[in-house]
Design an enzyme around this catalytic site. Structure first.
Site, short mmCIF file in Angstrom:
data_model
loop_
_atom_site.label_atom_id
_atom_site.label_comp_id
_atom_site.label_asym_id
_atom_site.label_seq_id
_atom_site.Cartn_x
_atom_site.Cartn_y
_atom_site.Cartn_z
N ASP A 133 0.82 -1.22 0.00
CA ASP A 133 0.00 0.00 0.00
C ASP A 133 0.85 1.27 0.00
O ASP A 133 1.95 1.28 0.53
CB ASP A 133 -0.89 -0.02 1.26
CG ASP A 133 -1.98 1.03 1.20
OD1 ASP A 133 -2.34 1.48 0.09
OD2 ASP A 133 -2.48 1.40 2.28
N ASN A 146 -10.55 -2.96 -6.65
CA ASN A 146 -9.70 -1.97 -7.34
C ASN A 146 -10.20 -1.60 -8.74
O ASN A 146 -9.76 -0.60 -9.32
CB ASN A 146 -8.24 -2.46 -7.43
CG ASN A 146 -7.49 -2.38 -6.12
OD1 ASN A 146 -6.55 -3.14 -5.88
ND2 ASN A 146 -7.88 -1.44 -5.25
C1 FPP Z 1 -2.14 0.08 -3.31
O1 FPP Z 1 -1.61 1.38 -3.21
C2 FPP Z 1 -1.49 -0.61 -4.42
C3 FPP Z 1 -2.16 -1.15 -5.47
C4 FPP Z 1 -3.61 -1.12 -5.63
C5 FPP Z 1 -1.39 -1.78 -6.57
C6 FPP Z 1 -0.26 -2.66 -6.13
C7 FPP Z 1 0.49 -3.04 -7.31
C8 FPP Z 1 1.82 -3.03 -7.40
C9 FPP Z 1 2.73 -2.73 -6.27
C10 FPP Z 1 2.41 -3.38 -8.69
C11 FPP Z 1 3.28 -4.59 -8.59
C12 FPP Z 1 2.63 -5.84 -8.74
C13 FPP Z 1 2.94 -6.73 -9.71
C14 FPP Z 1 2.41 -8.10 -9.65
C15 FPP Z 1 3.76 -6.33 -10.84
P1 FPP Z 1 -2.59 2.62 -3.44
O2 FPP Z 1 -2.61 2.93 -4.90
O3 FPP Z 1 -3.92 2.31 -2.85
O4 FPP Z 1 -1.84 3.74 -2.66
P2 FPP Z 1 -2.53 4.94 -1.86
O5 FPP Z 1 -3.26 4.32 -0.71
O6 FPP Z 1 -1.37 5.75 -1.44
O7 FPP Z 1 -3.43 5.65 -2.82
#
Ligand code: FPP
Length: 247
Positions: free
Chosen positions: A27, A75
């Site tokens: 996250d 998501n």
């Molecule tokens: C949550 O952070 C993260 C995600 C929804 C995406 C996670 C994906 C990756 C780390 C890419 C790597 C994975 C692979 C398999 C290549 P957020 O976007 O919710 O962050 P925020 O809470 O700061 O908005």
């Protein structure tokens, strides 16, 4: 490395208890990008780099199972361009991953509903699973289009169908049977779940499997997460007294 950031004397004094199964809620990618005035997708790209680095490190230190939360069933509600950027990232990552984790002997598995993805992405997921099946190193579960409630509903439906057909009776329904119908069937429950970015939430991740899991929340955004942060989480875990409801 073997002492997880401790000196030799400290390591000898309190032996490290290594979790067998670690879960990570990756996250903070969006906030990382925002802080730098970049689009959210830049945070995901950086998060993917961290993912690769930390996965390798988990395998090096001897973790047997690692489950990372890459994309939840919720998501899809994100803006179209962010979802599109994530799909592109998954595609390029999965193309590389086919050979990427070979030297580390990592077994790649996907947990979640693959049918939500494009045929191209699904084929890449299948290929990754197929070509790593015979390896005997760490098992890496990549949770994509994964939601724990959805996983439990699927398990319940499959059991209900077996009861209806007579293959199972009500008495056969046990905790073990439910575990055996989840995506993680045959794997140990996570001992430790790490959530970077300082949020105190489980976000529909491994609800059934985490009944007795230790949680470590870290105040670091995922793209900033370092090997030393994993060391720190392992140290904290090592000091926990797990009682499983006993005394
Ligand atoms: C949550 O952070 C993260 C995600 C929804 C995406 C996670 C994906 C990756 C780390 C890419 C790597 C994975 C692979 C398999 C290549 P957020 O976007 O919710 O962050 P925020 O809470 O700061 O908005």
């Amino acid at each position: 490395m073997a002492f997880f950031g401790r000196n030799k004397a400290e390591a000898e004094e309190t032996p490290l208890v290594l979790p067998k199964h670690v879960g990570i809620i990756m996250d903070g990618n969006g906030r990382w990008a925002k802080k730098r005035g970049l689009p959210r997708k830049a945070g995901h790209t950086e998060g993917a780099r961290t993912f690769r680095k930390i996965t390798r490190y988990c395998s090096e230190v001897g973790i047997k199972y690692l489950t990372v939360y890459a994309f939840s069933t919720e998501n899809w509600k994100r803006p179209e361009d962010e979802v599109g950027a994530l799909m592109k990232l998954f595609k390029s990552y999965l193309e590389e991953a086919i050979s990427d984790f070979k030297d580390d002997d990592i077994v790649v598995r996907f947990i979640g509903d693959k049918s939500g993805f494009s045929p191209e992405l699904r084929a890449l997921m299948d290929e990754n699973e197929e070509c790593s099946r015979e390896r005997d190193g760490m098992v890496l579960n990549i949770a994509m289009n994964y939601g724990s409630r959805d996983e439990i509903v699927r398990a319940v439906k499959s059991i209900a169908a077996d009861v209806k057909s007579g293959a199972l009776s009500e008495a056969d329904i046990t905790e073990q049977l439910i575990s055996d119908r989840l995506y993680t069937a045959g794997q140990p429950d996570p001992d430790l779940i790490i959530r970077p970015s300082g949020e105190y939430r489980i976000s529909n991740f491994m609800l059934w499997q985490s009944a007795y899991t230790e949680f470590v929340i870290m105040n670091k955004l995922w793209p900033d997460f370092q090997k030393s942060d994993l060391d720190e989480a392992l140290r904290i875990y090592s000091q926990r007294n797990r009682r499983y409801g006993g005394v």
